[in-house]
Design a protein around this motif. Structure first.
Motif, mmCIF file in Angstrom:
data_model
loop_
_atom_site.group_PDB
_atom_site.id
_atom_site.type_symbol
_atom_site.label_atom_id
_atom_site.label_comp_id
_atom_site.label_asym_id
_atom_site.label_seq_id
_atom_site.Cartn_x
_atom_site.Cartn_y
_atom_site.Cartn_z
ATOM 1 N N ALA A 59 0.825 -1.207 0.000
ATOM 2 C CA ALA A 59 0.000 0.000 0.000
ATOM 3 C C ALA A 59 0.862 1.262 0.000
ATOM 4 O O ALA A 59 0.576 2.232 -0.711
ATOM 5 C CB ALA A 59 -0.925 -0.001 1.219
ATOM 6 N N VAL A 60 1.928 1.243 0.785
ATOM 7 C CA VAL A 60 2.836 2.396 0.828
ATOM 8 C C VAL A 60 3.493 2.617 -0.530
ATOM 9 O O VAL A 60 3.607 3.747 -1.014
ATOM 10 C CB VAL A 60 3.900 2.199 1.926
ATOM 11 C CG1 VAL A 60 4.962 3.293 1.847
ATOM 12 C CG2 VAL A 60 3.250 2.196 3.302
ATOM 13 N N ILE A 61 3.931 1.526 -1.167
ATOM 14 C CA ILE A 61 4.541 1.634 -2.491
ATOM 15 C C ILE A 61 3.537 2.194 -3.493
ATOM 16 O O ILE A 61 3.872 3.015 -4.348
ATOM 17 C CB ILE A 61 5.075 0.266 -2.956
ATOM 18 C CG1 ILE A 61 6.273 -0.141 -2.110
ATOM 19 C CG2 ILE A 61 5.467 0.304 -4.432
ATOM 20 C CD1 ILE A 61 6.805 -1.518 -2.424
ATOM 21 N N GLY A 62 2.291 1.741 -3.386
ATOM 22 C CA GLY A 62 1.266 2.244 -4.285
ATOM 23 C C GLY A 62 1.072 3.745 -4.156
ATOM 24 O O GLY A 62 0.849 4.450 -5.154
ATOM 25 N N ILE A 63 1.190 4.253 -2.940
ATOM 26 C CA ILE A 63 1.028 5.688 -2.712
ATOM 27 C C ILE A 63 2.242 6.460 -3.205
ATOM 28 O O ILE A 63 2.130 7.457 -3.932
ATOM 29 C CB ILE A 63 0.802 5.968 -1.211
ATOM 30 C CG1 ILE A 63 -0.533 5.373 -0.763
ATOM 31 C CG2 ILE A 63 0.835 7.465 -0.927
ATOM 32 C CD1 ILE A 63 -0.726 5.408 0.733
ATOM 33 N N VAL A 64 3.435 5.988 -2.833
ATOM 34 C CA VAL A 64 4.668 6.741 -3.113
ATOM 35 C C VAL A 64 5.066 6.664 -4.585
ATOM 36 O O VAL A 64 5.440 7.675 -5.195
ATOM 37 C CB VAL A 64 5.817 6.212 -2.227
ATOM 38 C CG1 VAL A 64 7.132 6.906 -2.592
ATOM 39 C CG2 VAL A 64 5.495 6.442 -0.756
ATOM 40 N N LEU A 65 4.970 5.474 -5.184
ATOM 41 C CA LEU A 65 5.482 5.282 -6.544
ATOM 42 C C LEU A 65 4.410 5.254 -7.624
ATOM 43 O O LEU A 65 4.694 5.610 -8.775
ATOM 44 C CB LEU A 65 6.294 3.981 -6.607
ATOM 45 C CG LEU A 65 7.539 3.911 -5.726
ATOM 46 C CD1 LEU A 65 8.247 2.584 -5.925
ATOM 47 C CD2 LEU A 65 8.483 5.068 -6.006
ATOM 48 N N LEU A 66 3.198 4.807 -7.261
ATOM 49 C CA LEU A 66 2.170 4.624 -8.280
ATOM 50 C C LEU A 66 1.054 5.665 -8.208
ATOM 51 O O LEU A 66 0.088 5.579 -8.964
ATOM 52 C CB LEU A 66 1.569 3.213 -8.175
ATOM 53 C CG LEU A 66 2.580 2.062 -8.270
ATOM 54 C CD1 LEU A 66 1.874 0.720 -8.128
ATOM 55 C CD2 LEU A 66 3.351 2.127 -9.587
ATOM 56 N N GLY A 67 1.182 6.631 -7.312
ATOM 57 C CA GLY A 67 0.208 7.711 -7.255
ATOM 58 C C GLY A 67 -1.141 7.338 -6.683
ATOM 59 O O GLY A 67 -2.125 8.063 -6.878
ATOM 60 N N GLU A 68 -1.219 6.210 -5.973
ATOM 61 C CA GLU A 68 -2.488 5.825 -5.368
ATOM 62 C C GLU A 68 -2.726 6.616 -4.086
ATOM 63 O O GLU A 68 -1.820 7.226 -3.525
ATOM 64 C CB GLU A 68 -2.483 4.314 -5.079
ATOM 65 C CG GLU A 68 -2.322 3.458 -6.330
ATOM 66 C CD GLU A 68 -2.253 1.986 -6.017
ATOM 67 O OE1 GLU A 68 -2.265 1.638 -4.820
ATOM 68 O OE2 GLU A 68 -2.190 1.175 -6.955
ATOM 69 N N ARG A 69 -3.964 6.590 -3.603
ATOM 70 C CA ARG A 69 -4.318 7.329 -2.401
ATOM 71 C C ARG A 69 -4.959 6.394 -1.378
ATOM 72 O O ARG A 69 -5.581 5.402 -1.738
ATOM 73 C CB ARG A 69 -5.276 8.480 -2.730
ATOM 74 C CG ARG A 69 -4.660 9.558 -3.608
ATOM 75 C CD ARG A 69 -5.637 10.706 -3.815
ATOM 76 N NE ARG A 69 -5.055 11.766 -4.625
ATOM 77 C CZ ARG A 69 -5.681 12.899 -4.922
ATOM 78 N NH1 ARG A 69 -6.919 13.116 -4.476
ATOM 79 N NH2 ARG A 69 -5.078 13.817 -5.659
ATOM 80 N N MET A 70 -4.807 6.755 -0.102
ATOM 81 C CA MET A 70 -5.410 5.985 0.978
ATOM 82 C C MET A 70 -6.467 6.832 1.677
ATOM 83 O O MET A 70 -6.269 8.028 1.908
ATOM 84 C CB MET A 70 -4.349 5.552 2.001
ATOM 85 C CG MET A 70 -3.377 4.504 1.488
ATOM 86 S SD MET A 70 -2.189 3.985 2.761
ATOM 87 C CE MET A 70 -3.250 3.049 3.873
ATOM 88 N N SER A 71 -7.576 6.191 2.011
ATOM 89 C CA SER A 71 -8.623 6.878 2.754
ATOM 90 C C SER A 71 -8.248 6.944 4.230
ATOM 91 O O SER A 71 -7.296 6.300 4.678
ATOM 92 C CB SER A 71 -9.954 6.145 2.587
ATOM 93 O OG SER A 71 -9.890 4.863 3.208
ATOM 94 N N THR A 72 -9.025 7.700 4.991
ATOM 95 C CA THR A 72 -8.788 7.794 6.431
ATOM 96 C C THR A 72 -8.930 6.440 7.093
ATOM 97 O O THR A 72 -8.160 6.092 7.995
ATOM 98 C CB THR A 72 -9.778 8.787 7.056
ATOM 99 O OG1 THR A 72 -9.642 10.057 6.418
ATOM 100 C CG2 THR A 72 -9.513 8.945 8.549
ATOM 101 N N VAL A 73 -9.915 5.656 6.651
ATOM 102 C CA VAL A 73 -10.112 4.311 7.207
ATOM 103 C C VAL A 73 -8.903 3.429 6.929
ATOM 104 O O VAL A 73 -8.448 2.676 7.797
ATOM 105 C CB VAL A 73 -11.384 3.671 6.626
ATOM 106 C CG1 VAL A 73 -11.503 2.211 7.063
ATOM 107 C CG2 VAL A 73 -12.619 4.444 7.072
ATOM 108 N N GLN A 74 -8.350 3.517 5.728
ATOM 109 C CA GLN A 74 -7.183 2.704 5.382
ATOM 110 C C GLN A 74 -5.955 3.106 6.199
ATOM 111 O O GLN A 74 -5.180 2.248 6.628
ATOM 112 C CB GLN A 74 -6.894 2.823 3.891
ATOM 113 C CG GLN A 74 -7.923 2.116 3.020
ATOM 114 C CD GLN A 74 -7.679 2.364 1.547
ATOM 115 O OE1 GLN A 74 -7.464 3.491 1.116
ATOM 116 N NE2 GLN A 74 -7.732 1.298 0.750
ATOM 117 N N VAL A 75 -5.779 4.398 6.413
ATOM 118 C CA VAL A 75 -4.667 4.858 7.261
ATOM 119 C C VAL A 75 -4.839 4.318 8.677
ATOM 120 O O VAL A 75 -3.883 3.840 9.310
ATOM 121 C CB VAL A 75 -4.586 6.396 7.272
ATOM 122 C CG1 VAL A 75 -3.554 6.868 8.297
ATOM 123 C CG2 VAL A 75 -4.232 6.910 5.887
ATOM 124 N N GLY A 76 -6.081 4.376 9.180
ATOM 125 C CA GLY A 76 -6.351 3.818 10.500
ATOM 126 C C GLY A 76 -6.068 2.329 10.548
ATOM 127 O O GLY A 76 -5.517 1.815 11.539
#
Length: 298
Positions: A251-268
């Motif tokens: 999930a972190v790689i998806g955010i940092v390298l692939l431009g994906e986003r995480m919702s507040t629930v996913q961060v929790g």
């Protein structure tokens, strides 16, 4: 092996955690490889296993173990193939949630029944908290088809088989001959869909080769070698829960390298999962002096 026998529980936890982090990078590499070379997931898995076996064979000194080839190899192949089939039926989020959520529970039950491993309240609480965090991280439950759920549970069961079977085996022999057996099982399926990258430019071909090399070296040879070594001193259930670092890293790689986003629930969910893993590791270290080496209680 003397080296494996000399491992402490703390080192075993580091080994398994490092393996899970390395596995977390494999999904992104596989996705990039599929885009660059148009290789099917089964073909990617075949090359991952085959090249990983070659790399480990160059440094391992163990003799072929037919028990590993005939039992662990097919189980590893089923785990990979069933997971990809589950993704095709139910999507990445649901397949990951069911497969990786069921794995610690199946390993805990199997370890108790077949290996006599004790799982206390701490272990049960950590597993439940980790599964809850995983559900939040993957975005919550969605509609699941019977086929999607079945493939996911089959993948989890195969993972359970690999984890429990390899608890008493030398780490390097398991990795080498397990990969060899898995590659042999995947070869017919991979060949039917195309074994070689289909890039039309030199750049795409070079990219495919580099990505295959990375998959074979890091998320495969290194990761599985560390995982099997760590299983010598870390309980199967603990290893299965620590493996949940894999979707977190992905999930972190998806955010940092692939431009994906995480919702507040996913961060929790990520925070809940990290807390569960920290709690589990603390309990394993606390109980280690009172356990027989390799019992893996928590």
């Amino acid at each position: 092996m003397n080296h494996a026998a000399a491992l402490s529980v703390r080192q075993g936890l580091v080994y398994v955690s490092t393996a899970a982090v390395a596995w977390g990078t494999g999904g992104a590499a596989g996705a990039l490889l599929h885009g660059a070379g148009q290789l099917s997931p089964v073909a990617v898995s075949f090359w991952r296993f085959a090249c990983g076996a070659v790399l480990l064979l160059a440094v391992a000194r163990s003799r072929p173990s037919w028990r590993v080839v005939l039992l662990v190899g097919p189980a590893m192949a089923v785990c990979q193939a069933a997971y990809f089939a589950a993704i095709a039926e139910a999507g990445v989020a649901v397949a990951t949630m069911i497969t990786m959520g069921a794995a610690p529970l199946l390993v805990a039950a199997g370890g108790r029944i077949f290996l006599g491993e004790r799982l206390g309240r701490t272990g049960l609480g950590c597993a439940a908290l980790a599964v809850a965090g995983l559900a939040m991280l993957t975005g919550g439950a969605q509609t699941v088809t019977p086929a999607g759920a079945g493939y996911s549970l089959l993948s989890a069961a195969a993972y359970c088989c690999v984890t429990l079977t390899t608890r008493r085996m030398p780490a390097d022999g398991v990795a080498v001959w397990g990969f060899a057996g898995g590659a042999a099982c995947l070869l017919p399926l991979a060949a039917s869909g195309g074994l070689l990258p289909a890039g039309h430019t030199v750049t795409s071909m070079v990219t495919s080769v580099l990505l295959l090399g990375y998959l074979a070296a890091v998320p495969t040879a290194l990761a599985y070698g560390l995982f099997f070594a760590g299983l010598r001193v870390v309980g199967g259930t603990t290893a299965a829960v620590l493996s949940l670092l894999e979707p977190l890293v992905a999930a972190v790689i998806g955010i940092v390298l692939l431009g994906e986003r995480m919702s507040t629930v996913q961060v929790g969910g990520a925070m809940v999962l990290l807390c569960a893993l920290a709690w589990l590791a603390r309990g394993e270290l606390r109980d280690a002096p009172h356990q027989h080496k390799g019992s893996g209680s928590c």
